[in-house]
Design a protein around this motif. Structure first.
Motif, PDB file in Angstrom:
ATOM      1  N   LYS A  63      -6.095 -15.627  28.233  1.00  0.00           N
ATOM      2  CA  LYS A  63      -7.078 -15.277  27.241  1.00  0.00           C
ATOM      3  C   LYS A  63      -6.182 -14.602  26.201  1.00  0.00           C
ATOM      4  N   ALA A  64      -6.735 -14.740  24.710  1.00  0.00           N
ATOM      5  CA  ALA A  64      -6.120 -14.131  23.542  1.00  0.00           C
ATOM      6  C   ALA A  64      -6.732 -12.801  23.441  1.00  0.00           C
ATOM      7  N   ILE A  65      -5.962 -11.868  22.770  1.00  0.00           N
ATOM      8  CA  ILE A  65      -6.146 -10.508  22.544  1.00  0.00           C
ATOM      9  C   ILE A  65      -7.716 -10.471  22.060  1.00  0.00           C
ATOM     10  N   ARG A  66      -8.126 -11.233  21.050  1.00  0.00           N
ATOM     11  CA  ARG A  66      -9.500 -11.163  20.668  1.00  0.00           C
ATOM     12  C   ARG A  66     -10.518 -11.526  21.647  1.00  0.00           C
ATOM     13  N   GLU A  67     -10.383 -12.625  22.581  1.00  0.00           N
ATOM     14  CA  GLU A  67     -11.114 -12.710  23.752  1.00  0.00           C
ATOM     15  C   GLU A  67     -11.057 -11.575  24.652  1.00  0.00           C
ATOM     16  N   LYS A 113      -4.450   1.089  37.618  1.00  0.00           N
ATOM     17  CA  LYS A 113      -5.798   1.360  37.103  1.00  0.00           C
ATOM     18  C   LYS A 113      -6.671   0.158  36.804  1.00  0.00           C
ATOM     19  N   PRO A 114      -8.075   0.127  37.203  1.00  0.00           N
ATOM     20  CA  PRO A 114      -8.926  -1.102  37.058  1.00  0.00           C
ATOM     21  C   PRO A 114      -8.689  -1.630  35.619  1.00  0.00           C
ATOM     22  N   LYS A 115      -8.668  -0.666  34.504  1.00  0.00           N
ATOM     23  CA  LYS A 115      -8.656  -1.013  33.121  1.00  0.00           C
ATOM     24  C   LYS A 115      -7.477  -2.062  32.940  1.00  0.00           C
ATOM     25  N   PHE A 116      -6.300  -1.460  33.328  1.00  0.00           N
ATOM     26  CA  PHE A 116      -5.011  -1.910  33.350  1.00  0.00           C
ATOM     27  C   PHE A 116      -4.949  -3.561  33.847  1.00  0.00           C
ATOM     28  N   GLN A 117      -5.619  -3.563  35.278  1.00  0.00           N
ATOM     29  CA  GLN A 117      -5.655  -4.876  35.922  1.00  0.00           C
ATOM     30  C   GLN A 117      -6.250  -5.818  35.139  1.00  0.00           C
ATOM     31  N   ALA A 118      -7.598  -5.416  34.521  1.00  0.00           N
ATOM     32  CA  ALA A 118      -8.399  -6.511  34.017  1.00  0.00           C
ATOM     33  C   ALA A 118      -7.639  -7.107  32.776  1.00  0.00           C
ATOM     34  N   VAL A 119      -6.785  -6.163  31.845  1.00  0.00           N
ATOM     35  CA  VAL A 119      -6.363  -6.417  30.841  1.00  0.00           C
ATOM     36  C   VAL A 119      -4.996  -7.503  31.217  1.00  0.00           C
TER      37      VAL A 119
END
Lengths: 72, 192
Positions: free
Chosen positions: B161-165, B146-152
Motif C-alpha cells: 500500500k502507498a502511504i496515502r492508502e 507494537k500493533p500500530k507498527f505491525q499494521a504500518v
C-alpha cells in the motif's frame, strides 16, 4: 547492525505470496449470515428505522414541554 | 463533452450500488464479500501467520462490516480501505486480548494433521507458511513490535500500500504514517 534499506529489502523478500483461500469463503459467508440472523433475532428493535427514534424523541420532548407548561 | 467513466470509477459506482442494495437486502452484501474476502484473509494471514486465527478474524471483520454497511458513507474513504480498517482493528483487538499471537509450530501442524476433521486445505496453507522461512523470520520480528507498527509495516511491505492508502486505512495523517514507518523499521533493525 543492518541498514534500514536492508531491513526494507528483507521485508519485501519476506512477503508471503497470496494463498488460495477460496475454499474458506463458503464457511466464512455462512458464519457471517448466521451471526447476522442471530443478532437480528436477539435484537428486534434494530429493525425499526432510525428516523422512528428521532421522531419518538421529538414527541417525548414536546410532551414534556407541554406537561411543564400545564403544571405552571 | 463528458469523459467516459474510468474502470476505477465504474468499480466504485458498482460498490455504491451494492451498498445501497444492502439497505433493503443484506444478501447483496455477498457481492462485496466475494470481492474482498481473499484480499482481507491474506492480509490478516500475513499479520498473524496463523490460518485458523486468520479465518476467525476474517469472519469477525465481515460480521462487523455487514452490521455497519448500511451506515457506510462515501466520504474520504474507499470500501477497500474501510474493510482493511476493520480488519486491522480486529487483529489489534485480538493482539490486546492475547498479548501476542504465537505462530504455529511444526508440532501444532502435526497435531492438526492427526485430527480427522482438520481441513486439509488449512493444513496445506500452514505448511506453505512454515516452508517460507523468510516470511516466518519477518513475521516473528514484526510480531514483537507494537500493533500500530505491525499494521504500518504489514500494509507497506506485505500489502504494497502507498502511504496515502495506509493513512486512509489507519485514520492517521500521512506524516504520522511516515514517522511510524521509520520508527518501526528502526525497532525492527534492533530486533533482527
Amino acid at each position: 547492525m543492518k541498514k534500514i534499506r536492508e531491513i526494507e529489502n528483507f521485508l519485501q523478500d519476506g512477503k508471503l505470496p497470496d494463498q488460495d483461500v477460496t475454499p474458506f469463503r463458503k464457511g466464512t459467508w455462512r458464519h457471517v449470515i448466521n451471526a447476522q440472523r442471530a443478532r437480528r433475532r436477539a435484537r428486534p428493535l434494530l429493525k425499526v428505522p432510525p428516523w422512528t427514534w428521532a421522531l419518538a424523541s421529538i414527541i417525548l420532548v414536546l410532551l414534556f414541554v407541554f406537561f411543564v407548561l400545564y403544571v405552571k | 463533452m463528458r469523459e467516459p467513466h474510468k474502470p476505477l470509477e465504474t468499480e466504485k459506482l458498482q460498490e455504491l450500488v451494492w451498498i445501497r442494495q444492502c439497505r433493503s437486502d443484506l444478501t447483496a452484501f455477498e457481492n462485496i464479500f466475494i470481492k474482498y474476502h481473499d484480499r482481507i484473509f491474506n492480509y490478516i494471514l500475513r499479520r498473524t501467520a496463523n490460518v485458523s486465527l486468520a479465518q476467525d478474524l476474517t469472519a469477525n471483520t465481515f460480521c462487523k462490516a455487514v452490521q455497519h454497511v448500511t451506515g457506510f458513507q462515501w466520504k474520504n474513504i474507499s470500501l477497500s480501505a474501510w474493510l482493511y480498517r476493520i480488519a486491522t482493528n480486529e487483529v489489534n483487538l485480538n493482539y490486546r486480548k492475547r498479548k501476542r499471537v504465537v505462530p504455529l509450530t511444526r508440532d501444532m501442524v502435526a497435531h492438526l494433521r492427526s485430527d480427522e476433521e482438520a481441513d486439509t486445505h488449512l493444513t496445506e496453507i500452514e505448511e506453505n507458511i512454515l516452508k517460507n522461512q523468510k516470511f516466518m523470520q519477518a513475521a516473528a520480528g514484526i510480531q514483537r513490535l507494537k500493533p500500530k507498527f505491525q499494521a504500518v509495516l504489514t500494509l507497506k511491505y506485505f500489502e504494497g500500500k502507498a502511504i496515502r492508502e495506509i493513512a486512509e486505512i489507519l485514520e492517521l495523517p500521512e506524516n504520522t504514517v511516515k514517522t511510524h514507518l521509520r520508527r518501526a523499521l528502526i525497532q525492527l533493525r534492533k530486533i533482527l
